[in-house]
Design a protein around this motif. Structure first.
Motif, short mmCIF file in Angstrom:
data_model
loop_
_atom_site.label_atom_id
_atom_site.label_comp_id
_atom_site.label_asym_id
_atom_site.label_seq_id
_atom_site.Cartn_x
_atom_site.Cartn_y
_atom_site.Cartn_z
N GLU A 118 0.82 -1.23 -0.07
CA GLU A 118 0.09 -0.28 -0.07
C GLU A 118 0.82 1.26 -0.23
OE1 GLU A 118 -2.63 -0.11 3.35
OE2 GLU A 118 -3.18 -2.08 3.08
N LYS A 119 0.49 2.20 -0.69
CA LYS A 119 1.20 3.59 -0.70
C LYS A 119 0.17 4.78 -0.13
CE LYS A 119 4.70 2.62 -4.34
NZ LYS A 119 5.39 3.07 -5.39
N CYS A 120 0.78 5.30 1.06
CA CYS A 120 0.12 6.50 1.47
C CYS A 120 0.79 7.60 1.35
CB CYS A 120 -0.20 6.23 2.85
SG CYS A 120 -1.21 4.75 3.17
N THR A 122 1.33 11.66 2.54
CA THR A 122 0.73 12.63 3.32
C THR A 122 1.09 14.03 2.93
OG1 THR A 122 1.57 11.01 5.12
CG2 THR A 122 1.06 13.42 5.91
N SER A 185 -3.52 10.47 1.92
CA SER A 185 -4.40 9.84 1.02
C SER A 185 -3.78 8.35 0.58
CB SER A 185 -4.72 10.42 -0.29
OG SER A 185 -3.38 10.94 -0.82
N GLU A 186 -4.69 7.46 -0.09
CA GLU A 186 -4.01 6.00 -0.28
C GLU A 186 -4.12 5.76 -1.61
OE1 GLU A 186 -5.66 2.99 1.98
OE2 GLU A 186 -5.69 4.08 3.68
#
Length: 186
Positions: A118-120, A122, A185-186
């Motif tokens: 998963e990439k988040c 900020t 956001s993801e």
């Protein structure tokens, strides 16, 4: 009223010193006995306290569960890798080096259970804009205080506003506030 003090001080001082020496001698004798007892137990093979001991997987006969190592993912970030001995290596080679046959680093696309990574992202832009506005407001208030040199009532009012802005700025202009109010956001 007259008071007389007995001048015999030497007797009490030497008495105390002798008691201290006797006490220290008794403690030394006790420590020597304990050390002698420990040496005797060590010679006989039994220890008073259990001690940890490293036993290699080869000596124990058990296969290792796997090895953890630190490496770099595809983006160059540090990551912990788990080398599972149960994993099938089709070519029979051990790929613990972090490199594949073509010499390039392994691509990491998920965790050890096969789930995708998963990439988040900020974003602190909103917080940064808020802090920038507060700094501009502070600067304007300082300029208004300097320009309003004759009116004491106005100066006190401006200084009160300035103190409020500085207080708010000190609460918001730090990394903790940025992290708490950042949009993720993801």
């Amino acid at each position: 009223m007259a008071m007389q003090v007995n001048g015999n001080y030497e007797h009490s001082r030497t008495d105390y010193a002798e008691r201290v020496k006797e006490k220290q001698a008794a403690e030394r004798a006790e420590k020597a006995k304990e050390a002698e007892k420990a040496a005797e137990e060590k010679k006989s093979g039994r220890l008073s306290e259990p001690q940890d001991e490293y036993i290699s997987s080869e000596k124990s006969g058990k296969k290792p569960m796997g090895l953890y190592r630190v490496g770099r993912d595809g983006n160059g970030n540090r990551k912990i890798f788990f080398d599972d001995p149960k994993a099938d290596h089709a070519d029979g080679k051990d790929d613990r080096s972090g490199e594949s046959e073509d010499g390039k680093g392994q691509k990491v696309s998920g965790d050890s259970q096969g789930r995708p990574a998963e990439k988040c992202v900020t974003n602190t832009d909103k917080v940064d804009r808020e802090i920038k506005k507060l700094k501009e407001k502070k600067q304007q208030l300082e300029q208004q205080i300097q320009s309003a040199s004759g009116d004491e009532k106005k100066i006190r009012e401006l200084e009160k506003k300035l103190a409020q802005v500085e207080n708010e700025l000190s609460q918001k202009d730090n990394d903790t506030y940025r992290r708490q109010n950042a949009s993720v956001s993801e």
